[in-house]
Structures are given as C-alpha cells and as structure tokens.
Enzyme design. Structure first.
Site, PDB file in Angstrom:
ATOM      1  N   LYS A   1       0.468  -9.967   7.535  1.00  0.00           N
ATOM      2  CA  LYS A   1       0.785  -8.614   7.840  1.00  0.00           C
ATOM      3  C   LYS A   1      -0.842  -7.852   8.294  1.00  0.00           C
ATOM      4  O   LYS A   1      -1.835  -8.041   7.397  1.00  0.00           O
ATOM      5  CB  LYS A   1       1.008  -7.755   6.449  1.00  0.00           C
ATOM      6  CG  LYS A   1       1.101  -6.021   6.649  1.00  0.00           C
ATOM      7  CD  LYS A   1       1.619  -5.399   5.813  1.00  0.00           C
ATOM      8  CE  LYS A   1       1.653  -3.896   6.242  1.00  0.00           C
ATOM      9  NZ  LYS A   1       1.727  -2.851   5.395  1.00  0.00           N
TER      10      LYS A   1
ATOM     11  N   TYR B   1     -12.086  -6.186  -4.917  1.00  0.00           N
ATOM     12  CA  TYR B   1     -13.250  -5.324  -5.596  1.00  0.00           C
ATOM     13  C   TYR B   1     -14.558  -5.750  -4.868  1.00  0.00           C
ATOM     14  O   TYR B   1     -15.274  -4.798  -4.433  1.00  0.00           O
ATOM     15  CB  TYR B   1     -13.322  -5.607  -7.049  1.00  0.00           C
ATOM     16  CG  TYR B   1     -14.350  -4.464  -7.602  1.00  0.00           C
ATOM     17  CD1 TYR B   1     -14.307  -3.125  -7.683  1.00  0.00           C
ATOM     18  CD2 TYR B   1     -15.700  -5.217  -8.058  1.00  0.00           C
ATOM     19  CE1 TYR B   1     -15.292  -2.153  -8.040  1.00  0.00           C
ATOM     20  CE2 TYR B   1     -16.565  -4.380  -8.423  1.00  0.00           C
ATOM     21  CZ  TYR B   1     -16.556  -3.069  -8.411  1.00  0.00           C
ATOM     22  OH  TYR B   1     -17.640  -2.072  -8.943  1.00  0.00           O
TER      23      TYR B   1
ATOM     24  N   THR C   1       0.591  -1.245   0.005  1.00  0.00           N
ATOM     25  CA  THR C   1      -0.099   0.017  -0.146  1.00  0.00           C
ATOM     26  C   THR C   1       0.876   1.102  -0.025  1.00  0.00           C
ATOM     27  O   THR C   1       0.688   2.006  -0.762  1.00  0.00           O
ATOM     28  CB  THR C   1      -0.914  -0.001   1.234  1.00  0.00           C
ATOM     29  OG1 THR C   1      -1.679  -1.275   1.029  1.00  0.00           O
ATOM     30  CG2 THR C   1      -1.723   1.279   1.271  1.00  0.00           C
TER      31      THR C   1
END
Lengths: 298, 298
Positions: free
Chosen positions: B173, B113, B50
């Site tokens: 994570k 999505y 990210t």
C-alpha cells in the site's frame, strides 16, 4: 515512601537494555546494570526509554523489566520508566502497572503515530491518560524528542497541562538538542524539572535553572556526570568540574561517531566483558565489525 | 478457502472505526459499516489502518474489532487488517491472531518508532517478523506511508524481501502520494500488487500496472471506485468511468479541506444519521463546529 522527591532532580540514566541470544531481555544483566548505574552515582534510572529500546518491547516485556529492577532492590523512587506508547489504553495500563509497584514518576511520550496533531489534540491525549489513571500519586515527566517521536510538545501545551492537573506534570525530558528551548522552559516554568536529554547540555542547563538530565551516555560516564551535577556551583571545584565535563563531552562524541545505541552497547560489552551486550532488536542493529573495531580501538 | 486470492487486487476500503460515548470501539456500528462497504462494491476491507485509528487502539481492542468483522459474516479473505506495530512481538501476536481467524493477508507497517533506520535494519525487522510467525499461509502487504510512519520502505528492501520469502510479500500500500514511486514499483515487481493509498491515483495506477487501491475516501464513494476499477479498460464505458472518477476526486477534495479522518467521520455521521460517528480518540479530534458546518453544507 517518605523520601520520594516531589519532582526529579539530578542525573538519571536512560539505561540500555541487554538482550539474550534470542533477542529477549536479559534480566540478570539488566539488574546488574541498574546496580552499576546507582553505584556510579546516578540519582535514578530512566529505564525503558528510547535508549532502552522500549519501543521494541511488548507491554509484557516492559512490565517484566520494571519488575526486575524493583525486585533487584532499586528503590522505586529512583526508577523513572517510560510508559508512553501510541495507544492511550496501553499507556494507561503501563503507568498503572508502574504505580502498582510503587513507581510514581514516569516518563511519557505523546501518542506518536499520528503526525501534525493539533495542540488541542495533544492536550486532550495527555488529559485523557491522566484522567483514566486517576491516581494522585502520579508524577509525569513529559518526553520531548521530536526527531524520533515526530510529535513535539510545545510550551503552550505544557502550560495548559500544568494548569489543568496541578502537581501531576513535574518535568520534561528535552531530547531535542535545542538548548534555547530548554532554557526557555526552565525560565517559564519555575519548579518544573527541565532535564537535558543530551549529556553535554546538563551543565549549561543547570546554570540556566534546569534540574539535571536523562541521558544515554550516562550508561558510560555516570560518575563524571554525577560529579558535575553535585559540584557545578562550588567555585573551589571549578577545575575538577570542567575536567569531568570534558570527559562527558568526549564520551558523548565517541558514542556518536557511529549509531549511538549500538555504540553504547558495544562499549558496555567491552566494559563488562559480556559480548551479549552488543545485541539490539531490529530494526536496530549492532555495529558493523569495522565500526566496532574503530570505536573500541579509540 | 478455495477462493482466497493469492494477492490483493481491487478496491479495498481503509475502513473508519466508529466509537461509543466512552471513545471505545462501537462494534455494532462497525459491523454495519463493513457490510455497507461490501454492498457498495468493495473487494475487501483494509480495517485497522491509519484511517481506522488502529494506532489509537490496544492489542486487545484491535483483535476484538477483527473478530467482530469475521463474526459479522465478512469473508476472511476480504479482510486485510493492519497488524504492524512498533514492537516485533506484538506485530507477531496480532498477525497470528488474524491467521487464527482465517485472515491470511495483512497490511504491515514497519516498526515506526526509531527513525533513520538502515535498510539492513528494516529488512531484518520484517524478516524476524515473518520467521517468528512461521505460517505458510501468511501474505503481507507492506505499508509505505512515510508522512505518518516516518519510516519509508525503499524498493531495494522490497527486492530483498521478495527474494528471501517467495510468496509471502504480495503487495504494497503506497500512501506516499508519490505516483512516480508507485509506477516504478509496479514496473519493477510484476505480480506484486501495488495499491494506491489515495483514491484519485487508483485509475492512473491501474493504467500503469497497479493492482487497485486501499483508500480512505472509499468509506464514502466505494461504488464509484469499484465502477472505475471494473470498467477502466472497457472503451465502451470510458465516459461513465471518467464521470465516476470525477466524483471520486471531488469526494477526496471535499474530505481533505479540513482534517481528513474527522471529515470522513462527519460525512459518515451525516449519511447514517448516527452522530456518534463523529467521535475520534485523542490526539485526533472531531471537526470544530464551524468546520463541520462548512463541510456538511457543501
């Protein structure tokens, strides 16, 4: 294409995408489905949207599906593929590919990975995409579906895009379910096509200045939706319009009892006699056996 | 690679990605940054996450960045690229590409999505990916970041994946910020690396059985984090560990006052003297001038 409309108006089906046993797109069944939708009265096909599982397909798979629709003889001006993905270069590539096939009107999600982006950031993303495509034929339908993209498209951003790129941003698919938003957009932006993303809302939206719909249930009830679209303003047909609308609402409710896309696929499998239609690509799954039985018995 | 660890443990930096004036990845500055992070004491680099703006890059751009890190001489076992995207075929392609470079441990978002997917659907997606990759070297770190992906990874799904694919799912994570979740995962799955996604939480998580961190602020304070990681259990170094931890917390707070990624890039521009570091690709944007001034004056 002299008959290319300058902005989308009418009934557009968010077409389902059939899969083969390996969960790859079934191009033969897809071409057949596109012809069926046009024959039922759809003004066009909004392929490769949420309902079409576009975001479960690779760039190459998306391009191949659009090519199949064109090769199957669907007029390019009737095709409104989704081309908006998370990364600008790939949105640009998918859109350029559509333009290369003569497909000029596309439906574009905002980049949807990063959440809480600013209005400046959202504007900058759409601006960068349009500037990189640099093709005067391009007509963009914005895709507002905050419950899925988690990136809403506010009216203030639409206003900036219309001012910065006259003639490029021709409409919005509003799948938020928020009718007040659709009404407000239709009022604020005359000449900009506000398309309902939910079948039952097309009729009230047409009465509020909307331009039609891009919907999922039109995979099942396109003929009724097309009838409503073409006759809603004719007082002599008021009863028939209300009856068609009632069938649209009933179909939508039926398809929403369980997972909607799986339900639409199960009902299409039933209509076509092709059980392969029931497949979806993970993380989406077909209906459980008992759900399927309950749905199809109805 | 005889020294490839079987599961990730330590301090991994969610590396920033520098951009050139055309907003394309700056490979020279990226290679330099990777070497800086290793020199500062990172055990490895979780590139293309990210913080690295991976979801703003095309498949080809992601592959080129990973190749740059390998060619720059960073040992493949120290590289943990993000390879999870929305479409299974592209997640498979990105992961196979990493494996082809000798990079065996990857960080994998779920397909993000579609929202509200079922646990069966989420399991099916990860299973389909692993089965299609079909490479016994593969080691997957799950990526739980519900505030961005909007697709959480529940412990029940982890349990099923561990049972179905022994040795493949080596860690998670957890960027949720929910420390109770991290603690619970570390307790429930011994030998499975729970890595904190927020710098200040690494120390408490190590004390609760965690394996380290993959974090953004380590772009700035890797040396302090590495010191905390290596010495947290040594009573003789308790004061130095607390001091380093305080610097980590301060850096994290400083970088969180305005938009985090833009702040980290502005601070890296200041450290390196390369103003190009301030660029982000839309929909993310650099800090406004007054924010930048306030941040860098601090």
């Amino acid at each position: 294409m002299t008959d290319t409309p300058s902005r989308p108006q009418g009934v557009f089906c968010a077409a389902l995408t059939p899969l083969d046993a390996a969960l790859n797109p079934d191009h033969g069944a897809f071409a057949e489905h596109c012809h069926y939708l046009i024959a039922e009265g759809c003004d066009g096909i909004a392929l490769l949207g949420t309902t079409g599982e576009a975001n479960s397909f690779s760039t190459a798979e998306r391009q191949a599906l659009l090519e199949t629709a064109v090769k199957a003889g669907i007029a390019p001006h009737r095709l409104l593929p989704g081309t908006g993905v998370v990364a600008i270069p790939e949105t640009v590539a998918l859109t350029r590919h559509a333009l290369s096939l003569g497909v000029e009107t596309i439906v574009m999600l905002p980049p949807f990975y990063y959440k809480g982006v600013t209005e400046d950031g959202l504007f900058a993303a759409y601006a960068a995409i349009v500037e990189r495509i640099a093709d005067p034929r391009l007509k963009v339908v914005l895709y507002h579906i905050p419950q899925m993209s988690a990136v809403p498209i506010p009216a203030t951003v639409i206003e900036r895009l219309l001012a910065a790129f006259p003639g490029t941003f021709v409409g919005i698919k509003d799948s938020s379910g928020d009718f007040a938003n659709m009404e407000a957009l239709a009022k604020r932006f005359p000449g900009f096509s506000v398309l309902a993303g939910a079948d039952p809302l097309m009729l009230p939206l047409l009465r509020a200045g909307g331009a039609g719909c891009i919907t999922a249930t039109s995979n099942l009830v396109a003929a009724d939706l097309a009838f409503v679209y073409r006759n809603h303003a004719d007082p002599a047909k008021a009863d028939a319009v209300e009856a068609a609308q009632a069938r649209v609402v009933a179909a939508r409710n039926r398809a929403s009892r369980f997972a909607q896309m799986a339900s639409l696929k199960a009902m299409t499998a039933q209509r076509t006699g092709n059980p392969g239609w029931e497949r979806l690509r993970p993380p989406l799954l077909p209906l459980a056996a008992e759900e399927r039985a309950a749905l199809l018995a109805g």
